[in-house]
Design an enzyme around this catalytic site. Structure first.
Site: not given
Ligand SMILES: *Cc1c(COP(=O)(O)O)cnc(C)c1O
Length: 470
Positions: A85, A137-138, A228, A271, A395, A462
């Site tokens: 843990y 970004f969303t 980011d 990613k 998008r 979306f």
């Molecule tokens: C996917 C993404 C996020 C959010 O990350 P999650 O792992 O999906 O929660 C933030 N910023 C960018 C540019 C992304 O592509």
């Protein structure tokens, strides 16, 4: 007799062919479906590709998020999970990988990228704050808004033009940023939110020169700069290829140099970092570390696992190292460029220059007869699925959502369909099939009508909205 040898793609394009720096050890069968099967499936899914079952999909280009193939080393790492843990040794491996490759002092693990966005937004943003950034970004913008802030786009104008060939369309416009700082006051700006590469602009990179200049501007006004870093490795590849003085530098060194101009970063490890789940927040300032390593225990888990199992953290630590290898990045982006070159040769309107993780089809041009209020990109994604079982993502106006104040649709300049390429998953033959499917849908474009939205969820619509043909 002439000695005619067939040309490889590389020779046709005037460069040497690349090939993947790996071979395949295990395969996962995928199935092809019939047109009637797909008609039933897309109707059941409300014409939203997010609502399709993956077993009804042939080639899945919905996203590059969490869809990477892990290496044998990463799978071996999964067996070394220390599922304690607190204080798992895999956490310390992850912490040293982030320090070594990204250079930040502190690490807070999270279950994925939005977990990290939530923590930094809650820790730094107060109601009335303004957060400038290079295109929204969303999930990033939503977390900034939920914390009481307002996101303001300060990306260069070229980013909104799908044909502008600027090599660094992700750059921040320094005049826009400076004007905003003068307008609202530096004390209202908790940080600048810089993304490398910019997903919503088509995977467009930020130059090293730009991050240095943004850093200098932030320093003059005492504003922090957070990154980011989700696709920072891909951003580094573009710097290596396009920016003067970087051609013989390693991707890993470019990433570290870029990060050195920022105060910290959040990461969706699903990613670049080659894992199926995971994320992190890293920073140099002690105060932000103290605040977020406390918040993480409320929302994610203890500060030495943050929602990940020990084995997940081990695979991530190894994934970080693999993701920054030049061979990996050459083949990763090489595959995206290959698809982009095929579509360009066939006259299909896509966003140029081709970005790092995806091809973006220009639905506004393809369906010029469909108004944006009838969701041309949503329509195009549905048509591509109907034709060949290929799953892509809207998008455009659906992703852009509604204005937080007026409640109206936001009508973005770009109305795109994203064909996102998972890392280390599909072959060049799959890319050929995709290109041919896009061509077939493009040839039929005049016969297609748009969609109407019949169900709209409150947040990030979306993902779950449903549509019907008009
Ligand atoms: C996917 C993404 C996020 C959010 O990350 P999650 O792992 O999906 O929660 C933030 N910023 C960018 C540019 C992304 O592509």
């Amino acid at each position: 007799m002439t000695n005619m040898k067939p040309m490889t793609m590389g020779q046709q394009f005037g460069r040497r062919s690349w090939a993947e720096p790996w071979k395949i050890k295990m395969v996962e069968p995928i199935k092809m479906s019939s047109r009637p099967d797909r008609e039933r499936a897309i109707q059941e899914a409300g014409y939203n590709t997010f609502l399709l079952r993956s077993e009804d999909v042939y080639i899945d280009l919905l996203t590059d998020s969490g869809t990477s193939a892990m290496s044998d080393r990463q799978w071996a790492g999964m067996m070394l999970g220390d599922e304690a843990y607190a204080g798992s040794k895999n956490f310390y491996n992850l912490e040293s990988a982030v320090k070594k490759y990204y250079g930040y002092k502190h690490l807070v693990p999270t279950h994925q990228g939005r977990g990290a966005e939530h923590l930094i937004s809650q820790a730094l943003i107060k109601p009335g704050h303004v957060i400038p950034g290079n295109m929204y970004f969303t999930t990033t913008r939503l977390h900034q808004e939920l914390a009481g802030g307002k996101f303001v786009d300060v990306i260069i104008d070229a980013a909104h033009d799908p044909l502008n060939m600027h090599p660094f369309k992700g750059n921040i416009d320094l005049d826009k940023l400076e004007t905003l700082i003068k307008q609202v006051g530096a004390d209202k700006i908790p940080y600048v939110s810089l993304a490398g590469t910019v997903n919503m602009a088509g995977g467009q990179p930020v130059s090293m020169e730009n991050v240095k200049a943004v850093r200098a501007l932030c320093d003059r006004h005492g504003i922090r700069l957070y990154l980011d870093a989700t696709r920072m490795a891909e951003n580094a590849w573009f710097i290596q290829q396009r920016e003067e003085g970087y051609l013989d530098k390693k991707i890993a060194d470019i990433v570290k140099e870029f990060c050195s101009f920022t105060d910290g970063a959040w990461m969706s490890a699903k990613k670049d970092n080659l894992v199926n789940i995971g994320g992190w927040l890293a920073m140099n300032h002690d105060d932000l570390f103290e605040a977020t390593s406390n918040l993480v225990v409320i929302y994610e888990g203890l500060h030495t696992y943050g929602g990940m199992a020990g084995r997940d953290m081990e695979a991530l630590a190894i994934g970080i190292e693999e993701s920054l290898q030049d061979d990996h990045m050459n083949s990763r982006i090489g595959q995206v460029l290959y698809l982009g070159e095929l579509l360009t040769d066939w006259g299909i309107p896509i966003v140029h220059p081709v970005g790092g993780h995806a091809i973006f089809l220009d639905a506004k041009v393809i369906y010029e007869h469909i108004p944006q209020s009838a969701f041309p990109a949503q329509t195009l994604a549905a048509q591509l699925y109907l034709d060949s079982g290929i799953r892509s993502m809207e998008r455009g106006v659906v992703s852009a959502g509604r204005d937080a104040v007026t409640g109206d649709h936001r009508y973005p300049k770009l109305e795109l369909v994203r064909l996102t390429i998972p890392r280390r998953v599909y072959t060049q033959a799959h890319m050929d099939v995709v290109a041919e499917a896009v061509k077939a849908v493009y040839d039929e474009r005049k016969n297609v009508k748009g969609l109407k939205m019949v169900f709209e969820p409150k947040y990030l619509r979306f993902f779950q909205a449903r549509f019907a043909p008009v």
